[in-house]
Design a protein around this motif. Structure first.
Motif, PDB file in Angstrom:
ATOM      1  N   THR A   1     -44.709 -17.885 -12.556  1.00 43.82           N
ATOM      2  CA  THR A   1     -45.458 -16.732 -12.068  1.00 43.82           C
ATOM      3  C   THR A   1     -46.804 -16.567 -12.746  1.00 43.82           C
ATOM      4  O   THR A   1     -47.719 -16.009 -12.168  1.00 43.82           O
ATOM      5  N   SER A   2     -46.949 -17.047 -13.979  1.00 49.96           N
ATOM      6  CA  SER A   2     -48.200 -16.816 -14.695  1.00 49.96           C
ATOM      7  C   SER A   2     -49.283 -17.837 -14.327  1.00 49.96           C
ATOM      8  O   SER A   2     -50.416 -17.701 -14.744  1.00 49.96           O
ATOM      9  N   LEU A   3     -48.955 -18.861 -13.561  1.00 51.17           N
ATOM     10  CA  LEU A   3     -49.938 -19.875 -13.186  1.00 51.17           C
ATOM     11  C   LEU A   3     -50.475 -19.616 -11.784  1.00 51.17           C
ATOM     12  O   LEU A   3     -49.727 -19.269 -10.885  1.00 51.17           O
ATOM     13  N   ASN A   4     -51.771 -19.828 -11.635  1.00 48.61           N
ATOM     14  CA  ASN A   4     -52.327 -19.724 -10.287  1.00 48.61           C
ATOM     15  C   ASN A   4     -51.975 -21.016  -9.532  1.00 48.61           C
ATOM     16  O   ASN A   4     -51.537 -21.993 -10.130  1.00 48.61           O
ATOM     17  N   PRO A   5     -52.170 -21.079  -8.237  1.00 51.61           N
ATOM     18  CA  PRO A   5     -51.770 -22.258  -7.458  1.00 51.61           C
ATOM     19  C   PRO A   5     -52.395 -23.566  -7.955  1.00 51.61           C
ATOM     20  O   PRO A   5     -51.726 -24.597  -7.971  1.00 51.61           O
ATOM     21  N   PHE A   6     -53.655 -23.525  -8.370  1.00 49.73           N
ATOM     22  CA  PHE A   6     -54.303 -24.733  -8.850  1.00 49.73           C
ATOM     23  C   PHE A   6     -53.645 -25.222 -10.154  1.00 49.73           C
ATOM     24  O   PHE A   6     -53.381 -26.418 -10.323  1.00 49.73           O
ATOM     25  N   GLU A   7     -53.383 -24.287 -11.084  1.00 46.11           N
ATOM     26  CA  GLU A   7     -52.727 -24.642 -12.342  1.00 46.11           C
ATOM     27  C   GLU A   7     -51.314 -25.176 -12.090  1.00 46.11           C
ATOM     28  O   GLU A   7     -50.881 -26.121 -12.739  1.00 46.11           O
ATOM     29  N   GLN A   8     -50.623 -24.557 -11.140  1.00 43.28           N
ATOM     30  CA  GLN A   8     -49.269 -25.011 -10.788  1.00 43.28           C
ATOM     31  C   GLN A   8     -49.314 -26.425 -10.225  1.00 43.28           C
ATOM     32  O   GLN A   8     -48.484 -27.263 -10.561  1.00 43.28           O
ATOM     33  N   LEU A   9     -50.299 -26.718  -9.397  1.00 46.17           N
ATOM     34  CA  LEU A   9     -50.461 -28.051  -8.824  1.00 46.17           C
ATOM     35  C   LEU A   9     -50.735 -29.075  -9.930  1.00 46.17           C
ATOM     36  O   LEU A   9     -50.136 -30.161  -9.947  1.00 46.17           O
ATOM     37  N   GLN A  10     -51.611 -28.725 -10.870  1.00 40.42           N
ATOM     38  CA  GLN A  10     -51.904 -29.616 -11.995  1.00 40.42           C
ATOM     39  C   GLN A  10     -50.651 -29.864 -12.834  1.00 40.42           C
ATOM     40  O   GLN A  10     -50.367 -31.000 -13.228  1.00 40.42           O
ATOM     41  N   ARG A  11     -49.921 -28.808 -13.097  1.00 42.89           N
ATOM     42  CA  ARG A  11     -48.693 -28.914 -13.888  1.00 42.89           C
ATOM     43  C   ARG A  11     -47.689 -29.846 -13.210  1.00 42.89           C
ATOM     44  O   ARG A  11     -47.104 -30.724 -13.854  1.00 42.89           O
ATOM     45  N   ASN A  12     -47.510 -29.667 -11.917  1.00 44.60           N
ATOM     46  CA  ASN A  12     -46.575 -30.513 -11.165  1.00 44.60           C
ATOM     47  C   ASN A  12     -47.025 -31.977 -11.172  1.00 44.60           C
ATOM     48  O   ASN A  12     -46.203 -32.885 -11.279  1.00 44.60           O
ATOM     49  N   GLU A  13     -48.331 -32.184 -11.060  1.00 45.86           N
ATOM     50  CA  GLU A  13     -48.881 -33.543 -11.053  1.00 45.86           C
ATOM     51  C   GLU A  13     -48.665 -34.224 -12.408  1.00 45.86           C
ATOM     52  O   GLU A  13     -48.275 -35.389 -12.477  1.00 45.86           O
ATOM     53  N   ILE A  14     -48.916 -33.481 -13.475  1.00 42.56           N
ATOM     54  CA  ILE A  14     -48.712 -34.016 -14.820  1.00 42.56           C
ATOM     55  C   ILE A  14     -47.229 -34.346 -15.035  1.00 42.56           C
ATOM     56  O   ILE A  14     -46.890 -35.410 -15.560  1.00 42.56           O
ATOM     57  N   GLN A  15     -46.366 -33.447 -14.601  1.00 43.68           N
ATOM     58  CA  GLN A  15     -44.928 -33.665 -14.754  1.00 43.68           C
ATOM     59  C   GLN A  15     -44.481 -34.895 -13.967  1.00 43.68           C
ATOM     60  O   GLN A  15     -43.700 -35.711 -14.463  1.00 43.68           O
ATOM     61  N   ARG A  16     -44.998 -35.065 -12.763  1.00 44.84           N
ATOM     62  CA  ARG A  16     -44.670 -36.230 -11.933  1.00 44.84           C
ATOM     63  C   ARG A  16     -45.171 -37.520 -12.593  1.00 44.84           C
ATOM     64  O   ARG A  16     -44.455 -38.518 -12.667  1.00 44.84           O
ATOM     65  N   ASP A  17     -46.408 -37.491 -13.098  1.00 46.80           N
ATOM     66  CA  ASP A  17     -46.965 -38.669 -13.773  1.00 46.80           C
ATOM     67  C   ASP A  17     -46.131 -39.044 -15.002  1.00 46.80           C
ATOM     68  O   ASP A  17     -45.841 -40.220 -15.235  1.00 46.80           O
ATOM     69  N   LEU A  18     -45.768 -38.049 -15.782  1.00 44.74           N
ATOM     70  CA  LEU A  18     -44.974 -38.289 -16.981  1.00 44.74           C
ATOM     71  C   LEU A  18     -43.616 -38.889 -16.620  1.00 44.74           C
ATOM     72  O   LEU A  18     -43.178 -39.863 -17.231  1.00 44.74           O
ATOM     73  N   THR A  19     -42.976 -38.343 -15.614  1.00 43.78           N
ATOM     74  CA  THR A  19     -41.683 -38.862 -15.161  1.00 43.78           C
ATOM     75  C   THR A  19     -41.816 -40.311 -14.705  1.00 43.78           C
ATOM     76  O   THR A  19     -40.973 -41.155 -15.035  1.00 43.78           O
ATOM     77  N   ASN A  20     -42.864 -40.617 -13.967  1.00 40.97           N
ATOM     78  CA  ASN A  20     -43.081 -41.985 -13.481  1.00 40.97           C
ATOM     79  C   ASN A  20     -43.303 -42.961 -14.637  1.00 40.97           C
ATOM     80  O   ASN A  20     -42.797 -44.081 -14.616  1.00 40.97           O
ATOM     81  N   VAL A  21     -44.053 -42.550 -15.646  1.00 41.90           N
ATOM     82  CA  VAL A  21     -44.320 -43.420 -16.788  1.00 41.90           C
ATOM     83  C   VAL A  21     -43.045 -43.597 -17.620  1.00 41.90           C
ATOM     84  O   VAL A  21     -42.749 -44.708 -18.074  1.00 41.90           O
ATOM     85  N   ILE A  22     -42.274 -42.544 -17.800  1.00 43.71           N
ATOM     86  CA  ILE A  22     -41.010 -42.644 -18.542  1.00 43.71           C
ATOM     87  C   ILE A  22     -40.078 -43.635 -17.854  1.00 43.71           C
ATOM     88  O   ILE A  22     -39.392 -44.419 -18.509  1.00 43.71           O
ATOM     89  N   ASP A  23     -40.072 -43.626 -16.523  1.00 39.02           N
ATOM     90  CA  ASP A  23     -39.224 -44.554 -15.767  1.00 39.02           C
ATOM     91  C   ASP A  23     -39.607 -46.014 -15.992  1.00 39.02           C
ATOM     92  O   ASP A  23     -38.799 -46.912 -15.741  1.00 39.02           O
ATOM     93  N   LEU A  24     -40.832 -46.278 -16.472  1.00 38.49           N
ATOM     94  CA  LEU A  24     -41.277 -47.645 -16.723  1.00 38.49           C
ATOM     95  C   LEU A  24     -40.816 -48.187 -18.076  1.00 38.49           C
ATOM     96  O   LEU A  24     -40.919 -49.384 -18.335  1.00 38.49           O
TER      97      LEU A  24
END
Length: 193
Positions: free
Chosen positions: A114-137
Motif C-alpha cells: 500500500t505504501s508504494l505508488n504504481p511505478f515503485e511497485q512495478l520496479q519492485r516486482n521487476e527487481i524481484q523477478r530479475d533476482l529470482t531468475n538469477v538465483i535460478d541460474l
C-alpha cells in the motif's frame, strides 16, 4: 504326561538393522514395530531442526514410516538403515520447506504494497523477478545453500548439519552465490542503463 505350556520365540538379543531390514522386506509387522520404536523419537528430533514445529516434525516422520511400510517389499537399502531413515526424513523436510517457501512467496506476491505508488511497485516486482531468475541460474547445491540461508533464515551451522557438509563448504557456496548474483545483476543493470 503332556506339556501344557505354549512357547513363543523370545529374542534375547536385539535385532540388528540388517536383520530388521530383511524382516521388513518380508512384510513382518514385528520388524516394522521395532524399527518404529527404535527410531521414531530421534527422527522427530532431527525433523524438528528443519521445521521448528513439533507437530509438523511428527507428521513428516510418520509419513516417512508410512511410505517405508507401503514400499517394504521393494526396499533397496544400500547404506545403513539408520542413514537411510535420516536421509528420507531430511529429503521430506527439504521438500516441505520448499513447498512452504513457494507458498510464502505466492502469498507475498498477492499482498498489495500500500505504501508504494504504481511505478515503485512495478520496479519492485521487476527487481524481484530479475533476482529470482538469477538465483535460478546458480548451481543446484549453491542455490540450495543460498535459499536456506537467505530465504529460510538458517545459520551456516544449521545448513551444514542439514545438508551434511562442513561449515566451510557452506561459506564457500554463499561466497560464490553472492559474487555470482552481484556480477549478473550489475551486468544486467549496465545493459539497461
Amino acid at each position: 504326561m503332556r506339556n501344557e505350556y505354549n512357547f513363543c520365540i523370545v529374542f534375547t538379543e536385539p535385532l540388528s538393522d540388517i536383520e530388521l531390514t530383511k524382516a521388513l522386506c518380508k512384510g513382518e509387522e514385528f520388524a516394522f514395530s521395532i524399527l518404529f520404536k527404535r527410531y521414531y523419537g530421534t527422527l522427530c528430533q532431527f525433523a524438528f531442526r528443519y521445521s521448528q514445529d513439533k507437530q509438523e516434525a511428527e507428521e513428516i516422520v510418520s509419513e516417512v514410516f508410512m511410505v517405508i511400510w507401503q514400499k517394504r517389499s521393494s526396499l533397496s537399502i544400500s547404506v545403513s538403515l539408520k542413514s537411510y531413515l535420516y536421509a528420507c526424513v531430511r529429503n521430506c523436510c527439504l521438500k516441505k520447506l520448499k513447498t512452504n517457501r513457494k507458498a510464502d512467496l505466492e502469498l507475498s506476491d498477492e499482498l498489495p504494497e500500500t505504501s508504494l505508488n504504481p511505478f515503485e511497485q512495478l520496479q519492485r516486482n521487476e527487481i524481484q523477478r530479475d533476482l529470482t531468475n538469477v538465483i535460478d541460474l546458480l548451481p543446484a547445491r549453491c542455490k540450495e545453500v543460498f535459499l536456506l540461508c537467505k530465504v529460510d533464515g538458517l545459520k551456516h551451522k544449521e545448513i551444514a548439519a542439514l545438508l551434511e557438509i562442513s561449515e566451510r563448504t557452506v561459506e564457500q557456496h554463499m561466497a560464490h552465490a553472492l559474487e555470482f548474483l552481484r556480477k549478473k545483476l550489475l551486468l544486467k543493470k549496465r545493459y539497461f542503463n
